[in-house]
Design a protein around this motif. Structure first.
Motif, PDB file in Angstrom:
ATOM      1  N   CYS A   1       0.870  -1.207   0.199  1.00 45.32           N
ATOM      2  CA  CYS A   1       0.149  -0.150  -0.081  1.00 45.32           C
ATOM      3  C   CYS A   1       1.074   1.334  -0.113  1.00 45.32           C
ATOM      4  CB  CYS A   1      -0.933   0.019   1.322  1.00 45.32           C
ATOM      5  SG  CYS A   1      -2.324  -1.203   0.996  1.00 45.32           S
ATOM      6  N   LEU A   2       0.305   2.348  -0.478  1.00 46.54           N
ATOM      7  CA  LEU A   2       1.119   3.687  -0.236  1.00 46.54           C
ATOM      8  C   LEU A   2       0.966   4.125   1.222  1.00 46.54           C
ATOM      9  CD1 LEU A   2      -0.537   5.367  -3.518  1.00 46.54           C
ATOM     10  CD2 LEU A   2       1.557   4.291  -3.309  1.00 46.54           C
ATOM     11  N   SER A   3       2.173   4.704   1.323  1.00 52.02           N
ATOM     12  CA  SER A   3       2.255   5.422   2.730  1.00 52.02           C
ATOM     13  C   SER A   3       1.327   6.518   2.793  1.00 52.02           C
ATOM     14  CB  SER A   3       3.737   5.725   2.908  1.00 52.02           C
ATOM     15  OG  SER A   3       3.968   6.750   2.129  1.00 52.02           O
ATOM     16  N   SER A   4       1.381   7.160   4.291  1.00 51.53           N
ATOM     17  CA  SER A   4       0.360   8.252   4.267  1.00 51.53           C
ATOM     18  C   SER A   4       0.720   9.603   3.428  1.00 51.53           C
ATOM     19  CB  SER A   4      -0.242   8.584   5.685  1.00 51.53           C
ATOM     20  OG  SER A   4       1.210   8.718   6.373  1.00 51.53           O
ATOM     21  N   ALA A   5       2.204   9.551   3.319  1.00 48.98           N
ATOM     22  CA  ALA A   5       2.896  10.749   2.886  1.00 48.98           C
ATOM     23  C   ALA A   5       2.669  10.451   1.341  1.00 48.98           C
ATOM     24  CB  ALA A   5       4.316  10.741   3.171  1.00 48.98           C
ATOM     25  N   GLU A   6       2.753   9.308   0.683  1.00 50.44           N
ATOM     26  CA  GLU A   6       2.571   9.026  -0.521  1.00 50.44           C
ATOM     27  C   GLU A   6       1.232   9.501  -1.076  1.00 50.44           C
ATOM     28  OE1 GLU A   6       5.934   5.861  -1.537  1.00 50.44           O
ATOM     29  OE2 GLU A   6       4.028   5.419  -0.699  1.00 50.44           O
ATOM     30  N   SER A   7       0.041   8.946  -0.328  1.00 46.31           N
ATOM     31  CA  SER A   7      -1.315   9.182  -0.811  1.00 46.31           C
ATOM     32  C   SER A   7      -1.606  10.588  -0.722  1.00 46.31           C
ATOM     33  CB  SER A   7      -1.985   8.597   0.118  1.00 46.31           C
ATOM     34  OG  SER A   7      -2.019   7.298   0.134  1.00 46.31           O
ATOM     35  N   GLY A   8      -0.806  11.476   0.232  1.00 44.35           N
ATOM     36  CA  GLY A   8      -0.930  12.741   0.454  1.00 44.35           C
ATOM     37  C   GLY A   8      -0.476  13.591  -0.859  1.00 44.35           C
ATOM     38  N   THR A   9       0.620  13.128  -1.408  1.00 43.54           N
ATOM     39  CA  THR A   9       1.150  13.749  -2.356  1.00 43.54           C
ATOM     40  C   THR A   9       0.482  13.582  -3.838  1.00 43.54           C
ATOM     41  OG1 THR A   9       3.643  13.308  -1.594  1.00 43.54           O
ATOM     42  CG2 THR A   9       3.321  13.697  -3.822  1.00 43.54           C
ATOM     43  N   LEU A  10      -0.211  12.229  -3.879  1.00 45.53           N
ATOM     44  CA  LEU A  10      -0.915  11.983  -5.176  1.00 45.53           C
ATOM     45  C   LEU A  10      -2.145  12.836  -4.931  1.00 45.53           C
ATOM     46  CD1 LEU A  10      -0.572   8.208  -5.265  1.00 45.53           C
ATOM     47  CD2 LEU A  10      -0.552   9.708  -7.399  1.00 45.53           C
ATOM     48  N   THR A  11      -2.858  12.876  -3.571  1.00 47.73           N
ATOM     49  CA  THR A  11      -3.928  13.667  -3.532  1.00 47.73           C
ATOM     50  C   THR A  11      -3.984  15.178  -3.779  1.00 47.73           C
ATOM     51  OG1 THR A  11      -4.860  12.332  -1.879  1.00 47.73           O
ATOM     52  CG2 THR A  11      -5.886  14.362  -1.865  1.00 47.73           C
ATOM     53  N   SER A  12      -2.962  15.705  -3.641  1.00 45.63           N
ATOM     54  CA  SER A  12      -2.530  17.150  -3.792  1.00 45.63           C
ATOM     55  C   SER A  12      -2.368  17.491  -5.073  1.00 45.63           C
ATOM     56  CB  SER A  12      -1.247  17.663  -3.035  1.00 45.63           C
ATOM     57  OG  SER A  12      -0.812  18.791  -3.274  1.00 45.63           O
ATOM     58  N   ALA A  13      -1.672  16.430  -5.818  1.00 47.38           N
ATOM     59  CA  ALA A  13      -1.466  16.667  -7.248  1.00 47.38           C
ATOM     60  C   ALA A  13      -2.875  16.359  -7.964  1.00 47.38           C
ATOM     61  CB  ALA A  13      -0.657  15.510  -7.673  1.00 47.38           C
ATOM     62  N   ILE A  14      -3.928  15.603  -7.583  1.00 51.72           N
ATOM     63  CA  ILE A  14      -5.101  15.501  -8.131  1.00 51.72           C
ATOM     64  C   ILE A  14      -5.933  16.550  -8.144  1.00 51.72           C
ATOM     65  CG2 ILE A  14      -7.140  14.098  -8.350  1.00 51.72           C
ATOM     66  CD1 ILE A  14      -5.374  11.540  -7.668  1.00 51.72           C
ATOM     67  N   LEU A  15      -5.907  17.139  -6.766  1.00 54.15           N
ATOM     68  CA  LEU A  15      -6.641  18.178  -6.531  1.00 54.15           C
ATOM     69  C   LEU A  15      -6.388  19.598  -7.348  1.00 54.15           C
ATOM     70  CD1 LEU A  15      -6.801  18.411  -2.522  1.00 54.15           C
ATOM     71  CD2 LEU A  15      -8.730  17.633  -4.222  1.00 54.15           C
ATOM     72  N   GLN A  16      -5.012  19.549  -7.842  1.00 54.19           N
ATOM     73  CA  GLN A  16      -4.800  20.792  -8.684  1.00 54.19           C
ATOM     74  C   GLN A  16      -5.042  20.483 -10.296  1.00 54.19           C
ATOM     75  OE1 GLN A  16      -0.637  22.471  -8.009  1.00 54.19           O
ATOM     76  NE2 GLN A  16      -0.695  20.901  -6.347  1.00 54.19           N
ATOM     77  N   LEU A  17      -5.814  19.531 -10.694  1.00 52.77           N
ATOM     78  CA  LEU A  17      -6.056  19.283 -12.041  1.00 52.77           C
ATOM     79  C   LEU A  17      -7.355  20.117 -12.398  1.00 52.77           C
ATOM     80  CD1 LEU A  17      -5.953  15.289 -12.136  1.00 52.77           C
ATOM     81  CD2 LEU A  17      -4.399  16.914 -12.967  1.00 52.77           C
ATOM     82  N   PRO A  18      -7.399  20.371 -13.380  1.00 51.99           N
ATOM     83  CA  PRO A  18      -8.581  21.509 -14.240  1.00 51.99           C
ATOM     84  C   PRO A  18     -10.068  20.796 -14.179  1.00 51.99           C
ATOM     85  CG  PRO A  18      -7.267  20.464 -15.873  1.00 51.99           C
ATOM     86  CD  PRO A  18      -6.650  20.039 -14.805  1.00 51.99           C
ATOM     87  N   PHE A  19     -10.400  20.267 -12.809  1.00 51.36           N
ATOM     88  CA  PHE A  19     -11.599  19.711 -12.724  1.00 51.36           C
ATOM     89  C   PHE A  19     -12.937  20.928 -13.080  1.00 51.36           C
ATOM     90  CE2 PHE A  19      -9.386  16.466 -10.432  1.00 51.36           C
ATOM     91  CZ  PHE A  19      -9.762  15.351 -11.135  1.00 51.36           C
TER      92      PHE A  19
END
Length: 441
Positions: free
Chosen positions: A143-161
């Motif tokens: 599984c991803l670490s909490s820090a890795e999941s946080g990095t991914l979440t941050s990147a996704i939140l910046q997408l042009p939704f």
């Protein structure tokens, strides 16, 4: 040294070893999909720049929510279920965002010397997000670490939704992404759809913590879609009540992708003078591919060609090269499959029967049907649904007998019926079913 520390140390070292040594000394071992993913243009303007505005296409309103795909499959390996869903939803007017599951291994440079996030345009209304994590985790190892999941979440939140079409729909097909999906749900109020398209325990190489994460995801997802009845039945026993928020959404085919270039009837089964009888297979050549069935049949029918198309993932398949009438073509781009299938007289699904294959719904069955081909298959529940249109066998002698019968098939109405079934079992129909279940249609 505890095992988790040793694993962590290996993960930090592995990117340097692979990119600075192994791939340079043995470039043939660098997967082609690590290069092909960079042949697509970067999204412009860069959504990760402060103050960047969404591209015109991304900003366009379709009246439909965006869809975020958190997949198991790399888009650039083989077009499989998740890619088909994304392509079809995009054709229906949805904007789709697809996260590359390699999480850095696909980047040419190691983490300190590499961009951390890249967004590319891989098709109309489809964009792919690449996020470079320092340890480049192998997605089925842990599984991803909490820090890795946080990095991914941050990147996704910046997408042009879109900000006006409601919360994005999250479709995940692997438990690796569970923490990311739940974090996004908390932020957006999104619904999480878990696409359960394989029996995860059947692979044998999925880390135990990922299997635990899948169990939790099955309990927490807003909707679970199953690709096969056996999968549905299996998890219904393990998770009582799951059927109230689940649907059966089998695999499918886009018949237009397999229409002959010359405009000929796609249900035609040629038996021309001078034609070399050709038995063909498309798909992964992995542990579930029954090598012995092919070895026996190819030796017994030396005048026939046996064409196997797909990436070799089981070393035992290599032994078939010694047979002069067996041809291993390797991976073929999806756009080229129709041309190869047009040379087949019979399509085959020579699977070993085990927990994994008994729970699968082979996409290749629908693709063979789209071409009107007779199909010889192992006895699998999802294939048995069409028992009057396929030839079933589970041992070498029986498989050969069924190949003979399929090759001799002369009833043209069978080919037409196969094509009609394929036309009705389309990815568009599947996505429209999912739309209705989500209240989007």
């Amino acid at each position: 040294m505890p095992n988790h520390w040793l694993q962590s140390a290996k993960e930090y070292v592995r990117p340097y070893y692979l990119k600075w040594l192994f791939f340079r000394l043995q470039s043939q071992n660098c997967p082609t999909y690590f290069r092909e993913c960079w042949s697509y243009p970067a999204a412009s303007p860069d959504p990760f720049h402060a103050g960047a505005q969404a591209p015109a296409e991304a900003a366009a309103s379709s009246g439909k929510p965006d869809i975020l795909f958190l997949p198991l499959a790399d888009w650039h390996t083989r077009i499989q279920r998740t890619q088909h869903l994304a392509l079809t939803f995009a054709s229906l007017g949805y904007r789709c965002f697809y996260v590359n599951p390699h999480l850095g291994r696909e980047f040419p440079a190691v983490f300190p010397f590499s961009p951390k996030r890249i967004l590319t345009n891989i098709g109309p209304r489809i964009q792919e997000l690449h996020v470079h994590l320092p340890r480049e985790p192998v997605f089925h190892h842990r599984c991803l670490s909490s820090a890795e999941s946080g990095t991914l979440t941050s990147a996704i939140l910046q997408l042009p939704f879109s900000q006006t079409q409601g919360a994005p729909i999250i479709i995940t097909s692997f438990p690796l992404w569970a923490d990311v999906a739940h974090a996004l749900k908390l932020r957006w109020g999104s619904r999480i759809v878990y696409d359960c398209h394989d029996l995860m325990t059947g692979f044998g190489n999925i880390a135990p913590d990922l299997l635990e994460a899948e169990s939790a995801l099955l309990d927490s997802a807003d909707l679970v879609i199953f690709s096969a009845q056996a999968l549905f039945d299996h998890y219904r026993q393990l998770h009582p009540g799951i059927e109230t928020r689940s649907i059966l959404l089998r695999n499918a085919v886009s018949c237009s992708d397999f229409a002959p270039d010359d405009g000929a009837d796609p249900a035609r089964h040629p038996a021309q003078a001078g034609h070399t009888p050709t038995v063909g297979y498309i798909g992964s050549l992995s542990s579930w591919f029954d090598v012995e069935l092919i070895r026996f049949a190819a030796a017994a029918r030396p005048a026939w060609r046996f064409v196997l198309i797909g990436r070799i993932e089981n070393p035992r398949v290599e032994s078939l090269r010694s047979l002069p009438n067996v041809h291993l073509h390797g991976e073929v781009p999806y756009a080229g499959l129709a041309r190869h299938l047009a040379t087949f007289d019979v399509g085959i699904i020579p699977f070993v029967r085990n927990a994994l294959t008994l729970s699968t719904n082979p996409i290749k069955l629908y693709e063979y049907f789209a071409c009107g081909l007779p199909v010889v298959s192992a006895t699998l529940p999802e294939v048995e649904r069409y028992s009057d249109l396929v030839y079933l066998a589970d041992d070498p002698k029986g498989f050969l007998r069924q190949l003979d019968m399929a090759m001799a098939e002369s009833d043209s109405t069978l080919a037409c019926r196969r094509h009609e079934i394929a036309a009705g079992e389309s990815w568009r129909v599947r996505c429209q079913d999912l739309e209705r279940r989500l209240g989007l249609a």
